[in-house]
Design a protein around this motif. Structure first.
Motif, PDB file in Angstrom:
ATOM      1  N   SER A  17     -16.114  17.793  -1.924  1.00 33.71           N
ATOM      2  CA  SER A  17     -16.115  16.605  -1.061  1.00 33.71           C
ATOM      3  C   SER A  17     -16.734  16.933   0.285  1.00 33.71           C
ATOM      4  O   SER A  17     -16.733  18.097   0.725  1.00 33.71           O
ATOM      5  N   LEU A  18     -17.220  15.891   0.924  1.00 31.19           N
ATOM      6  CA  LEU A  18     -17.868  16.049   2.229  1.00 31.19           C
ATOM      7  C   LEU A  18     -17.820  14.700   2.937  1.00 31.19           C
ATOM      8  O   LEU A  18     -17.925  13.659   2.285  1.00 31.19           O
ATOM      9  N   THR A  19     -17.648  14.734   4.242  1.00 31.91           N
ATOM     10  CA  THR A  19     -17.678  13.503   5.034  1.00 31.91           C
ATOM     11  C   THR A  19     -18.790  13.591   6.075  1.00 31.91           C
ATOM     12  O   THR A  19     -18.855  14.552   6.841  1.00 31.91           O
ATOM     13  N   LEU A  20     -19.640  12.584   6.066  1.00 28.29           N
ATOM     14  CA  LEU A  20     -20.684  12.464   7.078  1.00 28.29           C
ATOM     15  C   LEU A  20     -20.249  11.450   8.126  1.00 28.29           C
ATOM     16  O   LEU A  20     -19.580  10.471   7.807  1.00 28.29           O
ATOM     17  N   SER A  21     -20.647  11.692   9.373  1.00 28.76           N
ATOM     18  CA  SER A  21     -20.375  10.761  10.460  1.00 28.76           C
ATOM     19  C   SER A  21     -21.684  10.350  11.103  1.00 28.76           C
ATOM     20  O   SER A  21     -22.670  11.096  11.068  1.00 28.76           O
ATOM     21  N   CYS A  22     -21.680   9.171  11.691  1.00 28.58           N
ATOM     22  CA  CYS A  22     -22.868   8.675  12.382  1.00 28.58           C
ATOM     23  C   CYS A  22     -22.407   7.906  13.608  1.00 28.58           C
ATOM     24  O   CYS A  22     -21.623   6.961  13.481  1.00 28.58           O
ATOM     25  N   THR A  23     -22.896   8.307  14.755  1.00 30.58           N
ATOM     26  CA  THR A  23     -22.506   7.667  16.010  1.00 30.58           C
ATOM     27  C   THR A  23     -23.721   7.041  16.671  1.00 30.58           C
ATOM     28  O   THR A  23     -24.790   7.654  16.732  1.00 30.58           O
ATOM     29  N   ALA A  24     -23.546   5.831  17.145  1.00 31.13           N
ATOM     30  CA  ALA A  24     -24.617   5.118  17.829  1.00 31.13           C
ATOM     31  C   ALA A  24     -24.267   4.926  19.296  1.00 31.13           C
ATOM     32  O   ALA A  24     -23.100   4.693  19.633  1.00 31.13           O
ATOM     33  N   SER A  25     -25.267   5.006  20.146  1.00 29.07           N
ATOM     34  CA  SER A  25     -25.087   4.729  21.565  1.00 29.07           C
ATOM     35  C   SER A  25     -26.186   3.779  22.020  1.00 29.07           C
ATOM     36  O   SER A  25     -27.266   3.727  21.427  1.00 29.07           O
ATOM     37  N   GLY A  26     -25.879   3.012  23.046  1.00 32.72           N
ATOM     38  CA  GLY A  26     -26.855   2.058  23.553  1.00 32.72           C
ATOM     39  C   GLY A  26     -26.848   0.733  22.827  1.00 32.72           C
ATOM     40  O   GLY A  26     -27.686  -0.131  23.108  1.00 32.72           O
ATOM     41  N   VAL A  27     -25.931   0.565  21.872  1.00 25.25           N
ATOM     42  CA  VAL A  27     -25.784  -0.688  21.128  1.00 25.25           C
ATOM     43  C   VAL A  27     -24.299  -0.935  20.912  1.00 25.25           C
ATOM     44  O   VAL A  27     -23.471  -0.033  21.049  1.00 25.25           O
ATOM     45  N   ARG A  28     -23.993  -2.179  20.535  1.00 25.51           N
ATOM     46  CA  ARG A  28     -22.624  -2.492  20.132  1.00 25.51           C
ATOM     47  C   ARG A  28     -22.618  -2.539  18.606  1.00 25.51           C
ATOM     48  O   ARG A  28     -23.180  -3.439  17.990  1.00 25.51           O
ATOM     49  N   LEU A  29     -22.000  -1.534  17.998  1.00 21.91           N
ATOM     50  CA  LEU A  29     -22.115  -1.351  16.559  1.00 21.91           C
ATOM     51  C   LEU A  29     -21.652  -2.569  15.773  1.00 21.91           C
ATOM     52  O   LEU A  29     -22.194  -2.878  14.710  1.00 21.91           O
ATOM     53  N   MET A  30     -20.675  -3.310  16.278  1.00 24.51           N
ATOM     54  CA  MET A  30     -20.138  -4.445  15.535  1.00 24.51           C
ATOM     55  C   MET A  30     -21.169  -5.558  15.336  1.00 24.51           C
ATOM     56  O   MET A  30     -20.966  -6.445  14.511  1.00 24.51           O
ATOM     57  N   ASP A  31     -22.267  -5.514  16.061  1.00 18.45           N
ATOM     58  CA  ASP A  31     -23.316  -6.525  15.913  1.00 18.45           C
ATOM     59  C   ASP A  31     -24.250  -6.250  14.747  1.00 18.45           C
ATOM     60  O   ASP A  31     -25.168  -7.039  14.483  1.00 18.45           O
ATOM     61  N   TYR A  32     -24.015  -5.142  14.047  1.00 25.43           N
ATOM     62  CA  TYR A  32     -24.925  -4.715  12.984  1.00 25.43           C
ATOM     63  C   TYR A  32     -24.167  -4.413  11.691  1.00 25.43           C
ATOM     64  O   TYR A  32     -23.096  -3.807  11.727  1.00 25.43           O
ATOM     65  N   ALA A  33     -24.751  -4.828  10.559  1.00 22.20           N
ATOM     66  CA  ALA A  33     -24.371  -4.192   9.306  1.00 22.20           C
ATOM     67  C   ALA A  33     -24.913  -2.770   9.371  1.00 22.20           C
ATOM     68  O   ALA A  33     -25.984  -2.531   9.946  1.00 22.20           O
ATOM     69  N   VAL A  34     -24.163  -1.824   8.813  1.00 22.61           N
ATOM     70  CA  VAL A  34     -24.620  -0.426   8.838  1.00 22.61           C
ATOM     71  C   VAL A  34     -24.518   0.158   7.438  1.00 22.61           C
ATOM     72  O   VAL A  34     -23.796  -0.360   6.579  1.00 22.61           O
ATOM     73  N   GLY A  35     -25.244   1.217   7.201  1.00 22.80           N
ATOM     74  CA  GLY A  35     -25.216   1.806   5.870  1.00 22.80           C
ATOM     75  C   GLY A  35     -25.822   3.193   5.848  1.00 22.80           C
ATOM     76  O   GLY A  35     -26.085   3.792   6.903  1.00 22.80           O
ATOM     77  N   TRP A  36     -26.019   3.674   4.626  1.00 22.91           N
ATOM     78  CA  TRP A  36     -26.590   4.992   4.415  1.00 22.91           C
ATOM     79  C   TRP A  36     -27.690   4.915   3.357  1.00 22.91           C
ATOM     80  O   TRP A  36     -27.552   4.228   2.349  1.00 22.91           O
ATOM     81  N   PHE A  37     -28.768   5.636   3.631  1.00 20.53           N
ATOM     82  CA  PHE A  37     -29.829   5.881   2.666  1.00 20.53           C
ATOM     83  C   PHE A  37     -29.837   7.374   2.378  1.00 20.53           C
ATOM     84  O   PHE A  37     -29.308   8.166   3.144  1.00 20.53           O
ATOM     85  N   ARG A  38     -30.485   7.734   1.298  1.00 20.38           N
ATOM     86  CA  ARG A  38     -30.720   9.148   1.050  1.00 20.38           C
ATOM     87  C   ARG A  38     -32.091   9.344   0.438  1.00 20.38           C
ATOM     88  O   ARG A  38     -32.637   8.439  -0.191  1.00 20.38           O
ATOM     89  N   GLN A  39     -32.628  10.539   0.655  1.00 19.16           N
ATOM     90  CA  GLN A  39     -33.939  10.865   0.117  1.00 19.16           C
ATOM     91  C   GLN A  39     -33.882  12.241  -0.512  1.00 19.16           C
ATOM     92  O   GLN A  39     -33.714  13.251   0.187  1.00 19.16           O
ATOM     93  N   ALA A  40     -33.988  12.258  -1.829  1.00 22.58           N
ATOM     94  CA  ALA A  40     -33.985  13.511  -2.567  1.00 22.58           C
ATOM     95  C   ALA A  40     -35.397  14.112  -2.541  1.00 22.58           C
ATOM     96  O   ALA A  40     -36.378  13.394  -2.326  1.00 22.58           O
ATOM     97  N   PRO A  41     -35.521  15.406  -2.777  1.00 22.80           N
ATOM     98  CA  PRO A  41     -36.845  16.050  -2.776  1.00 22.80           C
ATOM     99  C   PRO A  41     -37.806  15.361  -3.735  1.00 22.80           C
ATOM    100  O   PRO A  41     -37.478  15.131  -4.905  1.00 22.80           O
ATOM    101  N   GLY A  42     -38.968  15.001  -3.236  1.00 23.84           N
ATOM    102  CA  GLY A  42     -39.987  14.393  -4.075  1.00 23.84           C
ATOM    103  C   GLY A  42     -39.773  12.927  -4.408  1.00 23.84           C
ATOM    104  O   GLY A  42     -40.520  12.358  -5.213  1.00 23.84           O
ATOM    105  N   LYS A  43     -38.754  12.311  -3.806  1.00 23.04           N
ATOM    106  CA  LYS A  43     -38.453  10.908  -4.096  1.00 23.04           C
ATOM    107  C   LYS A  43     -38.464  10.081  -2.828  1.00 23.04           C
ATOM    108  O   LYS A  43     -38.463  10.605  -1.718  1.00 23.04           O
ATOM    109  N   GLY A  44     -38.455   8.765  -3.003  1.00 24.33           N
ATOM    110  CA  GLY A  44     -38.429   7.862  -1.872  1.00 24.33           C
ATOM    111  C   GLY A  44     -37.039   7.703  -1.301  1.00 24.33           C
ATOM    112  O   GLY A  44     -36.042   8.138  -1.897  1.00 24.33           O
ATOM    113  N   ARG A  45     -36.942   7.062  -0.148  1.00 24.15           N
ATOM    114  CA  ARG A  45     -35.655   6.825   0.503  1.00 24.15           C
ATOM    115  C   ARG A  45     -34.956   5.667  -0.202  1.00 24.15           C
ATOM    116  O   ARG A  45     -35.549   4.590  -0.371  1.00 24.15           O
ATOM    117  N   ALA A  46     -33.709   5.859  -0.598  1.00 24.41           N
ATOM    118  CA  ALA A  46     -32.973   4.861  -1.374  1.00 24.41           C
ATOM    119  C   ALA A  46     -31.679   4.484  -0.672  1.00 24.41           C
ATOM    120  O   ALA A  46     -30.928   5.364  -0.236  1.00 24.41           O
TER     121      ALA A  46
END
Length: 127
Positions: A17-46
């Motif tokens: 298991s692993l937990t990733l965190s993401c912090t934003a500054s200069g914006v109010r996070l509640m105004d945005y939907a947020v999410g995660w993409f990933r990009q495996a070697p040799g593949k596009g961002r999904a």
């Protein structure tokens, strides 16, 4: 100036298991939907997951459904990705994203709706 940064990169064994965190500054996070993409070697961002601005609805790609959990803390301008039962095929660079909308709807898999990206963080799953 808006800044978005991820943390939590690591190498883990399959089944771990692993937990990733993401912090934003200069914006109010509640105004945005947020999410995660990933990009495996040799593949596009999904796109793999998205959560509405108020945290009420979450979407997941089939590849991670039941194993990954997205959450957010708007008061801390931070979002999280809890990853369980990791597989070798989860190896990728993971990017957090703030979308140009507050609801994920049917656009969350599309990179074109991103307002801000994190710099990416490497997750490696291997034995």
């Amino acid at each position: 100036q808006v800044q978005v940064s991820e943390s939590g990169a690591d190498s883990v064994q399959p089944g771990g298991s692993l937990t990733l965190s993401c912090t934003a500054s200069g914006v109010r996070l509640m105004d945005y939907a947020v999410g995660w993409f990933r990009q495996a070697p040799g593949k596009g961002r999904a796109g793999i997951t998205c959560i509405h601005g108020n945290g009420g609805t979450k979407n997941y790609a089939d590849a991670v459904k039941g194993r990954f959990t997205i959450s957010r803390d708007n008061a801390q301008n931070t979002m999280f990705l809890q990853m369980n039962s990791l597989k070798v095929e989860d190896t990728a660079v993971y990017y957090c994203v703030l979308y140009r909308v507050v609801y994920c709807s049917d656009i969350w898999r599309q990179t074109g709706y991103a307002a801000y990206w994190g710099q990416g963080t490497q997750v490696t799953v291997s034995s």
